[in-house]
Enzyme design. Structure first.
Site, mmCIF file in Angstrom:
data_model
loop_
_atom_site.group_PDB
_atom_site.id
_atom_site.type_symbol
_atom_site.label_atom_id
_atom_site.label_comp_id
_atom_site.label_asym_id
_atom_site.label_seq_id
_atom_site.Cartn_x
_atom_site.Cartn_y
_atom_site.Cartn_z
ATOM 1 N N ARG A 165 0.833 -1.213 0.000
ATOM 2 C CA ARG A 165 0.000 0.000 0.000
ATOM 3 C C ARG A 165 0.863 1.256 0.000
ATOM 4 O O ARG A 165 0.628 2.208 -0.729
ATOM 5 C CB ARG A 165 -0.905 0.025 1.239
ATOM 6 N N SER A 168 -5.617 4.589 4.822
ATOM 7 C CA SER A 168 -5.347 3.159 4.713
ATOM 8 C C SER A 168 -4.868 2.779 3.312
ATOM 9 O O SER A 168 -3.924 2.019 3.151
ATOM 10 C CB SER A 168 -6.605 2.363 5.068
ATOM 11 N N GLU A 213 -19.090 4.487 -3.096
ATOM 12 C CA GLU A 213 -18.189 3.828 -4.053
ATOM 13 C C GLU A 213 -18.810 3.699 -5.440
ATOM 14 O O GLU A 213 -18.107 3.791 -6.451
ATOM 15 C CB GLU A 213 -17.792 2.438 -3.531
ATOM 16 N N PHE A 261 -14.817 -3.787 -1.446
ATOM 17 C CA PHE A 261 -15.765 -2.752 -1.898
ATOM 18 C C PHE A 261 -15.473 -2.316 -3.334
ATOM 19 O O PHE A 261 -16.391 -2.142 -4.131
ATOM 20 C CB PHE A 261 -15.714 -1.536 -0.965
ATOM 21 N N ASP A 263 -10.841 -7.337 10.721
ATOM 22 C CA ASP A 263 -12.209 -6.929 10.392
ATOM 23 C C ASP A 263 -13.130 -8.084 10.000
ATOM 24 O O ASP A 263 -14.344 -7.943 9.992
ATOM 25 C CB ASP A 263 -12.198 -5.871 9.287
ATOM 26 N N ARG A 288 -2.613 -5.763 2.627
ATOM 27 C CA ARG A 288 -2.555 -4.757 3.690
ATOM 28 C C ARG A 288 -1.248 -4.829 4.482
ATOM 29 O O ARG A 288 -0.769 -3.818 4.995
ATOM 30 C CB ARG A 288 -3.728 -5.003 4.640
#
Lengths: 280, 309
Positions: free
Chosen positions: B7, B34, B55, B80, B114, B164
């Site tokens: 990222r 993020s 989105e 998403f 999550d 991530r």
């Protein structure tokens, strides 16, 4: 606008309506009802308002039009053909295999189409993107959008509306074709999006309401929109579904049904009679 | 071994590319800290657009931007940016083959805490299913940087999947990234292991251990899942006793599906390692989840040995 100009627009609109009837009838399917209700707005935009060039459909500084209710491709095609983007006889190839005139508009194959649409609410979002790019590049072009009233039931419309107001896109003018009918019936009974004007006011738009079949009112609203600074423009167009063909007017059943040959002939005869009355 | 974050590398690369190309614009859906697009925002505030938690609009909006010559990068968590917006990607972007880059951040199981709602186990499958789409899952930061540069030069829709968590740098620095081309990370003659994303490292670890036991395993990094180079996959499978695929993705529609389809009829035994036909779940760390689903070097070794029976 003087009376001569209005008369000329009325004749053009009637011819565009004839194209809608001929095309959907030849296809045996398609969406005449909502095409006929927004025809006068389309006529005004393409024959009076927009900065476009039929010889250079993609010229970078052109005004853009996005038919967010893509199922009203028949009115878009008929308007573009009437304006000279492609031959009018091609309208009879609507929805045929290998025709460039698909059931929903394709920007890569139809000259003059600025955005492919068909899945409701995505057109207005794309138009917001075009309008923002215009601001970013300090260009003067404007972005016009045609929407359905039933389309307002899509959540994405409101995401796009938030974004247009957030970025103060006053170079955008949106028309909601408020004919009150969708496939399953009255919009207020299927899933009520009213009060439409109030909702857009609350979302930060400059909102006007007009009679969609009165060229003087369309003209005034578009001129007013040009004067506004800092807000996107919504013109709520009170219209009649199936406008211009007596037996189609105000009928939800004509949303997505094509006229049969005898119905086509009756409709064309009515429109010809109307044009003759304008000439007289 | 140098550990680096895809990222962060993506965020830094966008700045580098943004300096060379003012057509690049970056769209964010309230996850900029993020997805690391806040880095681009600091450098180029006029070309970074916060689109809010919306989105669907962001993707169609990007389509509109691309039609004026911009190169929009659309950002959110992979679950998403590929799933919630599937119809927008299909209708507004892929159908018209528009130049929009869809970034899938915190992909796979990498958003371990999550849980299932935030873990994209099917993103590769749904993006691969779209005509005109290019799908890329880089294995580390070095490849991420090269891939982002390559997709910026490519005119068309692309989906990129990023992890991530920090990953070891393993991609050869001098290797030119070419969209669609699998990269042999380790030569071997007995077994071919096709891996993508974070699993490429696991495959290399497995290959080392197998080597100690006298099994020579070839490791292939299949970072482009579409267009899928079937001929290369066939060639890299020639002459080996068995083939293993490994991916941090559902068993349907990902690397395993693509490889077994490409190799249909060859007769060589194939084993696949994936998350299976399941959703993810919460865990205390990424490693714990990878172990739970068998996405490890040890499991690769087990599968390889199974092919020898």
């Amino acid at each position: 606008m003087d009376q001569k100009e209005i008369l000329s627009l009325k004749k053009t609109a009637a011819n565009i309506r004839k194209g809608i009837i001929a095309a959907t009838s030849a296809a045996g399917s398609g969406h005449p009802g909502g095409s006929l209700s927004i025809t006068d707005v389309m006529t005004y935009l393409y024959f009076k308002e927009m900065n476009i060039d039929v010889k250079q459909p993609k010229k970078p500084d052109r005004d853009r039009f996005v038919m967010s209710k893509g199922h009203c491709a028949p009115v878009l095609y008929s308007t573009l053909a009437e304006r000279g983007f492609f031959p009018k006889e091609d309208l009879l190839t609507l929805r045929k295999v290998d025709s460039y005139l698909e059931g929903h508009p394709n920007m890569h194959t139809v000259p003059g189409v600025d955005m492919s649409t068909g899945s409701l609410a995505q057109g207005i979002s794309a138009a917001v993107g075009m309008a923002l790019a215009g601001k970013l590049d300090k260009k003067d072009y404007r972005v016009f959008v045609g929407m359905g009233d039933g389309e307002l039931e899509e959540g994405q419309v409101w995401e796009a509306s938030m974004a247009a107001a957030h970025y103060k896109l006053d170079n955008m003018v949106c028309f909601v074709d408020y004919n009150g009918l969708q496939i399953d019936g009255k919009i207020t009974e299927v899933m009520n999006p009213e009060p439409i004007a109030d909702k857009f006011v609350a979302f930060g738009w400059y909102v006007q309401s007009i009679d969609a079949h009165d060229f003087e009112q369309i003209h005034q609203a578009v001129e007013n929109a040009k004067q506004q600074k800092g807000k996107p423009n919504m013109i709520v167009c009170h219209s009649i579904k199936g406008k211009g063909v007596s037996f189609m007017e105000g009928q939800a059943g004509w949303h997505g049904v094509a006229p049969k040959p005898e119905e086509r002939d009756r409709a064309i005869a009515e429109l010809d009679e109307y044009i003759a009355s304008l000439n007289a | 071994m140098v550990m680096q974050n895809q990222r962060k590398t993506y965020g830094d690369t966008l700045i580098e590319l943004g300096k060379q190309n003012d057509r690049i614009v970056v769209l964010e859906a309230d996850l900029g800290k993020s997805t690391m697009t806040f880095l681009f925002e600091q450098e180029f505030p006029d070309r970074h657009f916060e689109m809010g938690i919306a989105e669907a609009n962001m993707v169609s909006f990007a389509a509109g931007l691309s039609l004026t010559g911009k190169i929009p990068f659309v950002n959110s968590f992979a679950v998403f940016s590929s799933g919630r917006t599937f119809d927008q990607i299909r209708q507004s972007v892929a159908l018209g083959k528009l130049n929009v880059k869809i970034m899938g951040s915190s992909a796979g199981l990498s958003d371990f805490g999550d849980g299932a709602t935030h873990q994209s186990v099917e993103d590769i499958a749904i993006m691969r299913a779209l005509p005109n789409m290019t799908v890329i899952a880089p294995c580390d930061s070095i490849e991420t940087k090269k891939a982002i540069k390559a997709i910026t030069e490519y005119d068309g829709p692309v989906y990129v999947r990023l992890c991530r968590n920090d990953l070891p740098n393993i991609y050869p620095e001098d290797n030119e990234f070419v969209i669609g081309k699998p990269v042999v990370m380790r030569e071997g003659k007995d077994i071919t292991i096709f891996a993508m994303g974070a699993m490429v490292y696991e495959a290399l670890v497995a290959a080392d251990k197998l080597n100690e036991e006298g099994i020579s395993a070839k490791v292939v990094n299949v970072s482009t899942l579409k267009p899928f180079d079937e001929e290369a996959i066939k060639k890299l499978s020639e002459g080996v006793k068995g083939i293993v695929t490994v991916e941090e993705h559902a068993e349907i529609g990902g690397l395993g599906s693509a490889v077994t389809y490409a190799l249909r009829g060859i007769g060589t035994p194939i084993e696949t390692i994936s998350i299976g036909d399941k959703f993810g779940q919460s865990a205390e760390n990424y490693r714990e989840l990878l172990e739970h689903y068998g996405l490890t070097a040890d499991n690769i070794i087990r599968k390889v040995k199974g092919l020898y029976k």
